[in-house]
Design a protein around this motif. Sequence first.
Motif, short mmCIF file in Angstrom:
data_model
loop_
_atom_site.label_atom_id
_atom_site.label_comp_id
_atom_site.label_asym_id
_atom_site.label_seq_id
_atom_site.Cartn_x
_atom_site.Cartn_y
_atom_site.Cartn_z
N LEU A 1 -7.85 4.43 -5.02
CA LEU A 1 -5.53 3.80 -5.16
C LEU A 1 -5.37 3.61 -3.72
O LEU A 1 -4.39 2.22 -4.08
N THR A 2 -6.16 3.41 -2.69
CA THR A 2 -5.23 2.88 -1.80
C THR A 2 -6.24 0.80 -1.38
O THR A 2 -5.11 0.24 -1.29
N SER A 3 -7.04 1.00 -2.18
CA SER A 3 -7.56 -0.29 -1.89
C SER A 3 -7.03 -0.85 -3.08
O SER A 3 -7.29 -2.10 -2.05
N LYS A 4 -6.91 -0.39 -4.09
CA LYS A 4 -5.55 -1.45 -4.60
C LYS A 4 -4.07 -1.64 -4.33
O LYS A 4 -3.48 -2.34 -5.05
N GLY A 5 -4.04 -1.08 -3.55
CA GLY A 5 -2.47 -0.71 -2.61
C GLY A 5 -1.37 -0.30 -3.65
O GLY A 5 -0.51 -0.49 -3.75
N TRP A 6 -2.24 1.36 -4.25
CA TRP A 6 -0.93 1.72 -5.10
C TRP A 6 -1.21 2.68 -4.14
O TRP A 6 0.34 3.51 -4.59
N LEU A 7 -1.92 3.65 -2.70
CA LEU A 7 -1.10 4.44 -2.35
C LEU A 7 -0.73 4.37 -1.16
O LEU A 7 -1.72 3.81 -0.51
N LYS A 8 0.14 4.34 -0.56
CA LYS A 8 0.29 4.72 0.84
C LYS A 8 0.20 5.65 1.79
O LYS A 8 0.92 7.01 1.25
N PRO A 9 -0.99 6.14 2.22
CA PRO A 9 -1.01 7.28 3.43
C PRO A 9 0.38 7.28 4.09
O PRO A 9 0.36 6.49 4.75
#
Length: 255
Positions: free
Chosen positions: A84-92
């Motif tokens: 999800l992070t690599s798709k830009g969908w999840l902001k840590p």
Amino acid sequence: MSHTARQLKKAARIILVGAPGVGKGTQSERLLARFPQLASISSGDLLRENVRRRTQLGVQAEAAMQSGNLVPDSMILGLISSELTSKGWLKPSSSNSSAPNSSTASTSSSQSAASFPQISPTASFILDGFPRTATQATSLDALVPVNFVVQLVTPPSVILARIASRWVHEPSGRVYNTDFHAPKVPGKDDITGEPLTQREDDSIDTWKQRLRKFEETSRALLEHYERRGCLWRVEGKSSDEITPQLFAEFERRFC
């Protein structure tokens, strides 16, 4: 019903729940084809891909599997989180690591709700292979708020009949069904003429064992999502009977 692509008004985060052989894969493919904004996130595919690429999580997961253990939930959540992070969908966020730990899994709903804004409002996907248990669902809540859980229901006798009539050409993977896609010559592959076989997974005994296991774990999972107010049940004897109902409900909620 028109089969042109429809725009989504709000993000759809979906899981499909149903007995082995109920047609989850078929419904998933049809949703993805009809709603191109949906992505498929398969925990099994992520696992294989990470093992192949020798990522840190992949190496850890492979070690667990080689020692005969199940891949821990925290590791699967880590894989989903990094995808999800690599798709830009999840902001840590500073308060939440990429893979929720056991303390995250038991956070109160108000705390986990606080982590929801991390998910992009455009992140729409079907999550395949996870969660399978209520415990996994609780852990997932802290990372991704699933908002549409589809319980696919087909009578076991219908699934059994479907399995009994399914034959494969092992070398090519071609699948036949004596009810609606029979080989030209019974028991023989149309292209090579080689004999067809039934998969070990397609034996009635194997299926009954898998069904028992599914029923044991799914009850609490479905109750979890019923409490969350996002469970929807659909019944039909075939995928073609279920699909139009699923499309209509999906469009009502998200289009």
